[in-house]
Design a protein around this motif. Structure first.
Motif, PDB file in Angstrom:
ATOM      1  N   PHE A 114       0.838  -1.201   0.000  1.00  0.00           N
ATOM      2  CA  PHE A 114       0.000   0.000   0.000  1.00  0.00           C
ATOM      3  C   PHE A 114       0.870   1.247   0.000  1.00  0.00           C
ATOM      4  N   ARG A 115       0.647   2.110  -0.954  1.00  0.00           N
ATOM      5  CA  ARG A 115       1.362   3.396  -0.956  1.00  0.00           C
ATOM      6  C   ARG A 115       0.382   4.490  -1.339  1.00  0.00           C
ATOM      7  N   TYR A 116       0.384   5.530  -0.518  1.00  0.00           N
ATOM      8  CA  TYR A 116      -0.520   6.646  -0.779  1.00  0.00           C
ATOM      9  C   TYR A 116       0.150   7.555  -1.792  1.00  0.00           C
ATOM     10  N   ALA A 121      -1.520   5.422 -14.559  1.00  0.00           N
ATOM     11  CA  ALA A 121      -1.364   4.122 -15.213  1.00  0.00           C
ATOM     12  C   ALA A 121      -0.178   3.378 -14.610  1.00  0.00           C
ATOM     13  N   GLY A 122      -0.392   2.177 -14.161  1.00  0.00           N
ATOM     14  CA  GLY A 122       0.691   1.362 -13.610  1.00  0.00           C
ATOM     15  C   GLY A 122       1.104   1.758 -12.205  1.00  0.00           C
ATOM     16  N   ARG A 123       0.405   2.726 -11.603  1.00  0.00           N
ATOM     17  CA  ARG A 123       0.735   3.104 -10.223  1.00  0.00           C
ATOM     18  C   ARG A 123      -0.546   3.129  -9.406  1.00  0.00           C
ATOM     19  N   TYR A 124      -0.609   2.251  -8.456  1.00  0.00           N
ATOM     20  CA  TYR A 124      -1.827   2.084  -7.668  1.00  0.00           C
ATOM     21  C   TYR A 124      -1.532   2.317  -6.200  1.00  0.00           C
ATOM     22  N   ARG A 125      -2.595   2.500  -5.444  1.00  0.00           N
ATOM     23  CA  ARG A 125      -2.415   2.650  -3.997  1.00  0.00           C
ATOM     24  C   ARG A 125      -2.395   1.292  -3.308  1.00  0.00           C
ATOM     25  N   TRP A 128       0.352  -5.403  -6.017  1.00  0.00           N
ATOM     26  CA  TRP A 128       0.852  -6.706  -5.566  1.00  0.00           C
ATOM     27  C   TRP A 128       2.321  -6.881  -5.898  1.00  0.00           C
ATOM     28  N   GLN A 129       3.023  -7.471  -4.971  1.00  0.00           N
ATOM     29  CA  GLN A 129       4.432  -7.785  -5.220  1.00  0.00           C
ATOM     30  C   GLN A 129       4.718  -9.260  -4.974  1.00  0.00           C
ATOM     31  N   PHE A 130       5.609  -9.768  -5.784  1.00  0.00           N
ATOM     32  CA  PHE A 130       6.256 -11.062  -5.538  1.00  0.00           C
ATOM     33  C   PHE A 130       7.620 -10.708  -4.978  1.00  0.00           C
ATOM     34  N   VAL A 259      19.657   4.541  -7.856  1.00  0.00           N
ATOM     35  CA  VAL A 259      19.966   4.581  -6.424  1.00  0.00           C
ATOM     36  C   VAL A 259      18.865   3.961  -5.573  1.00  0.00           C
ATOM     37  N   ARG A 260      17.665   3.781  -6.117  1.00  0.00           N
ATOM     38  CA  ARG A 260      16.533   3.241  -5.367  1.00  0.00           C
ATOM     39  C   ARG A 260      16.144   4.183  -4.234  1.00  0.00           C
ATOM     40  N   GLY A 261      14.885   4.118  -3.880  1.00  0.00           N
ATOM     41  CA  GLY A 261      14.348   5.138  -2.980  1.00  0.00           C
ATOM     42  C   GLY A 261      14.506   4.881  -1.498  1.00  0.00           C
ATOM     43  N   GLN A 282       7.610   2.412 -15.266  1.00  0.00           N
ATOM     44  CA  GLN A 282       7.907   1.272 -16.135  1.00  0.00           C
ATOM     45  C   GLN A 282       8.659   0.172 -15.412  1.00  0.00           C
ATOM     46  N   ALA A 283       9.209   0.481 -14.232  1.00  0.00           N
ATOM     47  CA  ALA A 283      10.003  -0.547 -13.541  1.00  0.00           C
ATOM     48  C   ALA A 283       9.122  -1.740 -13.228  1.00  0.00           C
ATOM     49  N   LEU A 284       9.574  -2.897 -13.666  1.00  0.00           N
ATOM     50  CA  LEU A 284       8.796  -4.114 -13.417  1.00  0.00           C
ATOM     51  C   LEU A 284       9.144  -4.714 -12.070  1.00  0.00           C
ATOM     52  N   GLY A 285      10.266  -4.273 -11.520  1.00  0.00           N
ATOM     53  CA  GLY A 285      10.672  -4.817 -10.232  1.00  0.00           C
ATOM     54  C   GLY A 285      12.013  -4.249  -9.857  1.00  0.00           C
ATOM     55  N   GLY A 286      12.347  -4.401  -8.603  1.00  0.00           N
ATOM     56  CA  GLY A 286      13.646  -3.889  -8.182  1.00  0.00           C
ATOM     57  C   GLY A 286      14.007  -4.441  -6.832  1.00  0.00           C
ATOM     58  N   LEU A 309       8.929  -7.649  -7.052  1.00  0.00           N
ATOM     59  CA  LEU A 309       8.515  -7.486  -8.447  1.00  0.00           C
ATOM     60  C   LEU A 309       7.039  -7.107  -8.473  1.00  0.00           C
ATOM     61  N   GLY A 310       6.710  -6.096  -9.244  1.00  0.00           N
ATOM     62  CA  GLY A 310       5.334  -5.600  -9.279  1.00  0.00           C
ATOM     63  C   GLY A 310       4.460  -6.447 -10.197  1.00  0.00           C
ATOM     64  N   LEU A 311       3.554  -7.198  -9.602  1.00  0.00           N
ATOM     65  CA  LEU A 311       2.742  -8.116 -10.420  1.00  0.00           C
ATOM     66  C   LEU A 311       1.732  -7.379 -11.295  1.00  0.00           C
ATOM     67  N   ASP A 312       1.227  -6.231 -10.813  1.00  0.00           N
ATOM     68  CA  ASP A 312       0.274  -5.475 -11.646  1.00  0.00           C
ATOM     69  C   ASP A 312       0.938  -5.069 -12.959  1.00  0.00           C
ATOM     70  N   ARG A 313       2.183  -4.611 -12.826  1.00  0.00           N
ATOM     71  CA  ARG A 313       2.892  -4.156 -14.041  1.00  0.00           C
ATOM     72  C   ARG A 313       3.248  -5.324 -14.940  1.00  0.00           C
ATOM     73  N   VAL A 314       3.584  -6.455 -14.347  1.00  0.00           N
ATOM     74  CA  VAL A 314       3.872  -7.631 -15.160  1.00  0.00           C
ATOM     75  C   VAL A 314       2.623  -8.010 -15.954  1.00  0.00           C
TER      76      VAL A 314
END
Ligand code: AMP
Length: 429
Positions: A114-116, A121-125, A128-130, A259-261, A282-286, A309-314
Motif C-alpha cells: 500500500f502506498r498513498y 497508469a501502472g501506479r496504484y495505492r 501486488w508484489q512477488f 539509487v533506489r528510494g 515502467q520498472a517491473l521490479g527492483g 517485483l510488481g505483479l500489476d505491471r507484469v
C-alpha cells in the motif's frame, strides 16, 4: 453511476485478472521452491516505526506515501499499512531469532502493498508484489543468484525482453564522502534545480540522481558517479556481482544513476525493465542489498538482499505484448440436470458426490424444464450432462456426452469412476 466504487487508486481483480495473477503466483512458487526459498506471511500492517526506522524518515515512501492507520485511543502504538515487505520480514527475522537458523534464511512472499501515491497508469495505492529475501549472506554470489532468479521469473511468465539495470551504491565506508561530493556538485548548480529537487538536496541528495524531471537530465549525466568512488571492498563486490551475472548469462547494464528510494540499501541495487522502456512507472521490479537493515530493527548486524517485483505491471506488460496468460476458462466436466424441476435435492446430492470424488461438477439448481437445463449445460461448456429421470429409482442415471451427442445408462455407484475415466481418456486422447 453506482453508489459505491473501489477507492481511488485501487482496483478489483475480476476473475480474468485473478486468473493471470494465479498464473504469476504459481510460477513464483515453483521458481522459488527450486531455488530453496520458503514462504512467509507477515501482517499487512506493522508498527509505523518499523517502516520509519527501516526504510528511512527522509524517503518518499515514508514521508508521503505511508498509509497510516488512525490510532484508536486504547492502542498505544501507531500502525501503518506495509508499503513494501522487506522491513516487515526483517522485523520477523529478528523477532523469531532466525539468526540461529542455517544462514542465509531464504524467504518469499506474495501479496498486496500500500502506498498513498498519486494514482496513474501502472501506479496504484494497492498493488501486488512477488518478493524474495535472502538474509544472512554477504554475497556477492548470492546477489547474482537473486538477480538471475528475478530475471527468470519474467522469462517463465512470458514477458519478453527484460533487461536488468545494476549499480552499487556503496556502503557506510564510501557513501558518506560521495554524498558530500554530490551535495557540493548540486549546490554549484542551485539555480538550475527545480524546487522539489532543491528541497531534497539537503535531505536526501541521492534521490536527485533518479529524478525523472527533464530539467535534471543534463545535470545528472554530468554528476559525479558513485561507481567511480566506491571503496575497495565495494568495488570488488560489484565487480564480482557483474562477473557472476555474465557467467549466468543474465543480460544487464550498469546504470550509475540507479539509487533506489529506500535508505536501507547498500552496495548492490538493481531494477528490471523491458529493454528500451525507462521511467518510474515502467520498472517491473527492483531490489538490492540491505546490510544495515536487520541492525536498524534491533538485531545483530546481518547482511541481506532481496527484490520485489510488481505483479500489476507484469500483468500489464503481458497484455501489451499480446501473450495470453490466463488459461482458457474450463467448463465443468459434468452438469447434473433432472426431469423433475422441483427435485433439487437429488441433483445437488449427485453433484456433491461427484465433487467429493474430486470431479468438476455442478448441479442445475434452477427449477426449470429439462430442455432449458440441458441448454445451460451446453453453454457452460460442460462435457457431460448427468440426467436424473425415471431410472433414478433403480439407482441409475443417463449420461449424455454433449460433445459426441451420445447417451447411455450408468449406475450411480459407478458414475464418478466412469466420468473420471472419460475425462482422462479425453485429455490424453
Ligand atoms: P520499489 O520498491 O518501489 O522499487 O517497488 C518494486 C516494484 O513494485 C516496482 O518496480 C514496481 O513494479 C512495483 N510498484 C511499486 N510501486 C507501485 C505502485 N504504486 N503501483 C504498482 N506497482 C508498484
Amino acid at each position: 453511476m453506482p453508489t459505491f466504487r473501489a477507492p481511488r487508486g485501487t482496483r478489483d481483480l475480476l476473475p480474468d485478472d485473478r486468473a493471470v495473477f494465479d498464473h504469476l503466483e504459481r510460477t513464483a512458487t515453483s521458481l522459488t521452491a527450486r531455488y530453496g526459498y520458503r514462504g512467509i506471511e507477515t501482517p499487512l500492517f506493522e508498527q509505523a516505526a518499523v517502516f520509519e526506522r527501516g526504510i528511512g524518515e527522509v524517503t518518499d515512501v515514508v514521508e508521503k506515501e505511508l498509509f497510516r492507520i488512525a490510532p484508536r485511543t486504547e492502542e498505544a502504538e501507531a500502525w501503518a499499512l506495509r508499503p513494501e515487505p522487506t522491513a516487515g520480514i526483517a522485523r520477523a527475522y529478528v523477532q523469531h531469532g532466525m539468526q540461529t537458523w542455517p544462514q542465509p534464511v531464504k524467504l518469499t512472499t506474495t501479496g498486496p502493498m500500500f502506498r498513498y501515491d498519486r494514482p496513474q497508469a501502472g501506479r496504484y495505492r494497492q498493488f501486488w508484489q512477488f518478493d524474495v529475501e535472502a538474509i544472512g549472506d554477504a554475497g556477492p554470489a548470492i546477489d547474482a543468484e537473486i538477480i538471475e532468479l528475478g530475471h527468470r521469473f519474467y522469462t517463465e511468465v512470458g514477458v519478453q525482453g527484460v533487461e536488468v539495470l545494476v549499480n552499487s551504491i556503496g556502503d557506510p565506508a564510501c557513501r558518506p564522502a560521495y554524498v558530500a561530493e554530490l551535495v557540493e556538485y548540486y549546490r554549484g548548480h542551485l539555480a538550475a534545480l527545480p524546487p522539489t529537487e532543491r528541497d531534497r538536496l539537503e535531505r536526501n541528495v541521492l534521490r536527485l540522481l533518479d529524478s525523472k524531471d527533464p530539467a535534471m537530465t543534463g545535470l545528472n549525466a554530468a554528476a559525479p558517479r558513485i561507481t567511480d568512488r566506491l571503496c575497495e571492498a565495494c568495488a570488488a563486490h560489484f565487480e564480482s556481482v557483474k562477473s557472476h551475472l555474465t557467467a549466468l548469462g543474465v543480460p544487464f547494464r550498469v546504470d550509475s544513476g540507479l539509487v533506489r528510494g529506500l535508505d536501507y540499501y547498500t552496495r548492490t541495487a538493481f531494477e528490471f525493465y523491458v529493454a528500451g522502456r525507462a521511467g518510474q512507472q515502467q520498472a517491473l521490479g527492483g531490489g538490492g542489498r540491505y546490510d544495515g537493515l536487520v541492525a536498524l530493527l534491533g538485531g545483530k548486524p546481518t547482511p541481506g538482499i532481496g527484490f520485489g517485483l510488481g505483479l500489476d505491471r507484469v500483468a500489464l506488460v503481458l497484455a501489451e505484448q499480446g501473450g495470453s496468460t490466463a488459461p482458457a476458462v474450463e467448463g465443468p466436466l459434468a452438469v447434473v440436470v433432472g426431469a423433475d424441476p422441483e427435485d433439487t435435492v437429488s441433483r445437488l446430492r449427485v453433484a456433491t458426490e461427484l465433487r467429493a470424488a474430486g470431479l468438476r461438477a455442478r448441479a442445475d439448481l434452477a427449477r426449470r424444464k429439462l430442455g432449458r437445463q440441458l441448454e445451460a449445460a451446453g453453454k457452460d461448456g460442460a462435457h457431460f450432462a448427468v440426467i436424473l429421470g425415471d431410472e433414478l429409482g433403480q439407482g441409475q442415471v443417463q449420461v449424455r456426452d454433449l460433445e459426441a451427442g451420445t447417451q447411455r445408462v450408468v449406475a450411480i455407484a459407478d458414475l464418478a469412476r466412469e466420468l473420471a475415466r472419460a475425462e482422462a481418456s479425453h485429455k490424453h486422447g
